[in-house]
Design a protein around this motif. Structure first.
Motif, PDB file in Angstrom:
ATOM      1  N   THR A  21      -4.276  -5.794   0.241  1.00  0.00           N
ATOM      2  CA  THR A  21      -4.679  -4.736   0.618  1.00  0.00           C
ATOM      3  C   THR A  21      -4.245  -3.915   1.615  1.00  0.00           C
ATOM      4  OG1 THR A  21      -6.452  -6.000   1.791  1.00  0.00           O
ATOM      5  CG2 THR A  21      -6.965  -5.096  -0.542  1.00  0.00           C
ATOM      6  N   ASP A  22      -3.979  -5.028   2.443  1.00  0.00           N
ATOM      7  CA  ASP A  22      -3.395  -4.819   4.062  1.00  0.00           C
ATOM      8  C   ASP A  22      -1.946  -4.140   3.649  1.00  0.00           C
ATOM      9  OD1 ASP A  22      -2.984  -5.786   6.639  1.00  0.00           O
ATOM     10  OD2 ASP A  22      -1.532  -6.789   6.706  1.00  0.00           O
ATOM     11  N   MET A  23      -1.143  -4.304   2.591  1.00  0.00           N
ATOM     12  CA  MET A  23      -0.045  -3.021   2.712  1.00  0.00           C
ATOM     13  C   MET A  23      -0.803  -2.143   2.303  1.00  0.00           C
ATOM     14  SD  MET A  23       2.791  -4.886  -0.020  1.00  0.00           S
ATOM     15  CE  MET A  23       1.491  -5.857  -0.960  1.00  0.00           C
ATOM     16  N   LEU A  24      -1.643  -1.284   1.558  1.00  0.00           N
ATOM     17  CA  LEU A  24      -1.945  -0.671   0.790  1.00  0.00           C
ATOM     18  C   LEU A  24      -2.637   0.281   1.647  1.00  0.00           C
ATOM     19  CD1 LEU A  24      -2.516  -1.427  -2.668  1.00  0.00           C
ATOM     20  CD2 LEU A  24      -0.830  -0.052  -1.987  1.00  0.00           C
ATOM     21  N   ASP A  25      -3.378  -0.329   2.767  1.00  0.00           N
ATOM     22  CA  ASP A  25      -4.531   0.279   3.569  1.00  0.00           C
ATOM     23  C   ASP A  25      -3.792   1.794   4.841  1.00  0.00           C
ATOM     24  OD1 ASP A  25      -3.467  -1.193   5.334  1.00  0.00           O
ATOM     25  OD2 ASP A  25      -4.914  -1.785   6.413  1.00  0.00           O
ATOM     26  N   GLY A  26      -3.247   1.163   4.843  1.00  0.00           N
ATOM     27  CA  GLY A  26      -1.544   2.521   6.019  1.00  0.00           C
ATOM     28  C   GLY A  26      -1.784   3.440   5.589  1.00  0.00           C
ATOM     29  N   HIS A  63      11.462  -7.731   7.854  1.00  0.00           N
ATOM     30  CA  HIS A  63      11.468  -8.006   8.041  1.00  0.00           C
ATOM     31  C   HIS A  63      11.750  -8.518   5.881  1.00  0.00           C
ATOM     32  CE1 HIS A  63       7.726  -7.590   5.051  1.00  0.00           C
ATOM     33  NE2 HIS A  63       6.838  -7.121   6.204  1.00  0.00           N
ATOM     34  N   PHE A  64      12.632  -9.939   5.541  1.00  0.00           N
ATOM     35  CA  PHE A  64      12.529 -10.320   4.166  1.00  0.00           C
ATOM     36  C   PHE A  64      12.796  -9.124   3.516  1.00  0.00           C
ATOM     37  CE2 PHE A  64      13.497 -12.380   0.441  1.00  0.00           C
ATOM     38  CZ  PHE A  64      14.871 -12.228   0.806  1.00  0.00           C
ATOM     39  N   LEU A  65      10.659  -9.327   2.668  1.00  0.00           N
ATOM     40  CA  LEU A  65      10.227  -9.167   2.023  1.00  0.00           C
ATOM     41  C   LEU A  65      10.002  -7.396   2.108  1.00  0.00           C
ATOM     42  CD1 LEU A  65       7.679 -11.798   1.688  1.00  0.00           C
ATOM     43  CD2 LEU A  65       9.659 -11.246   0.269  1.00  0.00           C
ATOM     44  N   VAL A  66      10.441  -6.129   2.758  1.00  0.00           N
ATOM     45  CA  VAL A  66       9.988  -5.434   2.774  1.00  0.00           C
ATOM     46  C   VAL A  66      10.321  -4.389   1.933  1.00  0.00           C
ATOM     47  CG1 VAL A  66      10.714  -3.119   4.402  1.00  0.00           C
ATOM     48  CG2 VAL A  66      10.259  -5.090   5.786  1.00  0.00           C
ATOM     49  N   PRO A  67      11.844  -4.251   1.295  1.00  0.00           N
ATOM     50  CA  PRO A  67      12.111  -3.739   0.462  1.00  0.00           C
ATOM     51  C   PRO A  67      10.802  -3.344  -0.598  1.00  0.00           C
ATOM     52  CG  PRO A  67      13.569  -4.696   1.300  1.00  0.00           C
ATOM     53  CD  PRO A  67      12.842  -5.465   1.691  1.00  0.00           C
ATOM     54  N   TYR A  68      10.934  -4.780  -1.448  1.00  0.00           N
ATOM     55  CA  TYR A  68      10.278  -5.366  -2.449  1.00  0.00           C
ATOM     56  C   TYR A  68       8.556  -4.942  -2.267  1.00  0.00           C
ATOM     57  CZ  TYR A  68      13.629  -8.752  -2.947  1.00  0.00           C
ATOM     58  OH  TYR A  68      15.771  -9.313  -2.764  1.00  0.00           O
ATOM     59  N   GLU A  69       8.782  -4.555  -1.288  1.00  0.00           N
ATOM     60  CA  GLU A  69       7.104  -4.216  -0.573  1.00  0.00           C
ATOM     61  C   GLU A  69       6.572  -2.781  -0.681  1.00  0.00           C
ATOM     62  OE1 GLU A  69       5.437  -7.347   3.265  1.00  0.00           O
ATOM     63  OE2 GLU A  69       5.836  -5.555   3.763  1.00  0.00           O
ATOM     64  N   GLN A  70       7.786  -1.921  -0.449  1.00  0.00           N
ATOM     65  CA  GLN A  70       8.098  -0.241  -0.926  1.00  0.00           C
ATOM     66  C   GLN A  70       8.304  -0.149  -2.272  1.00  0.00           C
ATOM     67  OE1 GLN A  70       7.461   1.371   2.156  1.00  0.00           O
ATOM     68  NE2 GLN A  70       6.924  -0.079   3.301  1.00  0.00           N
ATOM     69  N   ARG A  71       8.534  -1.439  -2.900  1.00  0.00           N
ATOM     70  CA  ARG A  71       8.639  -0.378  -4.188  1.00  0.00           C
ATOM     71  C   ARG A  71       7.663  -0.752  -4.975  1.00  0.00           C
ATOM     72  NH1 ARG A  71      14.177  -3.750  -5.898  1.00  0.00           N
ATOM     73  NH2 ARG A  71      15.445  -3.194  -3.978  1.00  0.00           N
ATOM     74  N   PHE A  72       6.294  -2.110  -4.688  1.00  0.00           N
ATOM     75  CA  PHE A  72       5.374  -1.928  -5.190  1.00  0.00           C
ATOM     76  C   PHE A  72       4.552  -0.608  -5.002  1.00  0.00           C
ATOM     77  CE2 PHE A  72       1.282  -4.309  -3.985  1.00  0.00           C
ATOM     78  CZ  PHE A  72       0.850  -4.339  -5.485  1.00  0.00           C
ATOM     79  N   ILE A  73       4.511  -0.858  -3.280  1.00  0.00           N
ATOM     80  CA  ILE A  73       3.378   0.135  -2.536  1.00  0.00           C
ATOM     81  C   ILE A  73       3.544   1.339  -3.300  1.00  0.00           C
ATOM     82  CG2 ILE A  73       3.446   1.665  -0.962  1.00  0.00           C
ATOM     83  CD1 ILE A  73       3.830  -0.561   1.443  1.00  0.00           C
ATOM     84  N   LYS A  74       4.801   2.064  -3.687  1.00  0.00           N
ATOM     85  CA  LYS A  74       5.577   2.887  -5.119  1.00  0.00           C
ATOM     86  C   LYS A  74       4.695   3.480  -6.081  1.00  0.00           C
ATOM     87  CE  LYS A  74       9.410   5.876  -5.532  1.00  0.00           C
ATOM     88  NZ  LYS A  74      10.648   6.039  -5.806  1.00  0.00           N
ATOM     89  N   ALA A  75       4.932   1.619  -6.324  1.00  0.00           N
ATOM     90  CA  ALA A  75       4.239   1.901  -7.795  1.00  0.00           C
ATOM     91  C   ALA A  75       3.039   1.466  -8.130  1.00  0.00           C
ATOM     92  CB  ALA A  75       4.848   0.161  -8.692  1.00  0.00           C
ATOM     93  N   VAL A  76       2.040   0.807  -6.890  1.00  0.00           N
ATOM     94  CA  VAL A  76       0.694   0.984  -7.069  1.00  0.00           C
ATOM     95  C   VAL A  76      -0.013   2.069  -6.498  1.00  0.00           C
ATOM     96  CG1 VAL A  76      -1.078   0.041  -6.135  1.00  0.00           C
ATOM     97  CG2 VAL A  76       0.492  -0.892  -6.887  1.00  0.00           C
ATOM     98  N   LEU A  77       0.502   3.132  -5.561  1.00  0.00           N
ATOM     99  CA  LEU A  77      -0.450   3.839  -4.738  1.00  0.00           C
ATOM    100  C   LEU A  77      -1.139   5.129  -5.791  1.00  0.00           C
ATOM    101  CD1 LEU A  77      -1.261   4.527  -2.213  1.00  0.00           C
ATOM    102  CD2 LEU A  77       1.262   5.957  -1.438  1.00  0.00           C
ATOM    103  N   PRO A  78       0.130   5.586  -6.593  1.00  0.00           N
ATOM    104  CA  PRO A  78      -1.298   6.679  -7.289  1.00  0.00           C
ATOM    105  C   PRO A  78      -2.021   5.902  -8.466  1.00  0.00           C
ATOM    106  CG  PRO A  78       1.701   6.612  -7.653  1.00  0.00           C
ATOM    107  CD  PRO A  78       1.154   5.061  -7.178  1.00  0.00           C
TER     108      PRO A  78
END
Length: 230
Positions: free
Chosen positions: A86-91, A22-37
């Motif tokens: 939270t749905d993006m980050l749990d997995g 889906h369209f927002l995948v690239p932006y989600e991946q950047r967000f996850i990479k920034a927030v995960l640590p």
């Protein structure tokens, strides 16, 4: 180890491998990479999944109070965004720390997605006249049908697809947020006017999806049967 557990271990399960186009995948991946640590070690994948229970309760509460003050829809939006995060980050937390409960996570994550969908529609129902009860029920039926389709399709193909034509759950959340902002400025009359069209669009979209999918599954059956005959 019992026989059932051994059987489960031998199964190939792809429920944790979502087909994300889906369209927002690239932006989600950047967000996850920034927030995960920054996520504390004490906060695990299961904790993030179960937070949807709280977000669902918050959506219902915000919808209820918005009857008297439409500005409560800002809170409605807040709970949608928190569930999105939270749905993006749990997995991702489970994969990054190698402590994810794959089958438990798949079951609870998507069951709670259904609970959250119900909470959203219940939240909106407080803004509608009582004569809209049957229409609300139809809207829930058709929108939940997309979730049912995704799980049946996964059972058939072992490929978990949660988007169609670059449009997925993430985009739907963004549309809901923008729609709530429209309601805040133009009032609940907008929801009353537009709900019949949303329900009709859901019905038509689901009907098209089911028709197209059953043709694909029919083709799969034909191919399989021809191979068996060889």
């Amino acid at each position: 180890m019992d026989t059932m557990t051994v059987a489960y271990k031998k199964q190939t399960f792809n429920g944790d491998k979502k087909h994300l186009v889906h369209f927002l995948v690239p932006y989600e991946q950047r967000f996850i990479k920034a927030v995960l640590p920054w996520i504390p070690l004490k906060v695990g994948s299961a904790h993030l999944t179960l937070m949807t229970i709280g977000w669902s309760a918050g959506v219902v509460m915000a919808g209820y109070f918005s009857r008297g003050d439409i500005r409560w829809l800002w809170g409605f939006n807040g709970f949608i965004l928190m569930q999105y995060i939270t749905d993006m980050l749990d997995g991702e937390v489970g994969r990054a720390r190698n402590n994810g409960l794959i089958k438990w996570g798949f079951y609870m994550d998507h069951f709670l997605d259904y609970i959250f969908l119900c909470a959203i529609i219940i939240g909106y129902s407080f803004l509608l006249p009582s004569s809209y009860f049957f229409l609300v029920l139809l809207c829930l039926t058709f929108t939940a049908g997309f979730m049912v389709h995704a799980f049946i399709d996964f059972a058939i193909t072992n490929n978990f697809k949660i988007s169609c034509n670059q449009f997925g759950v993430s985009e739907m959340r963004c549309i809901l947020v923008l729609f709530n902002i429209s309601l805040i400025f133009w009032g609940k009359a907008l929801l009353i006017e537009i709900l019949p069209f949303i329900t009709l669009a859901s019905f038509l979209g689901l009907s098209f999806l089911v028709y197209a999918s059953q043709k694909v599954y029919q083709h799969i059956d034909v191919v399989y049967q021809s191979q068996e005959a060889l």
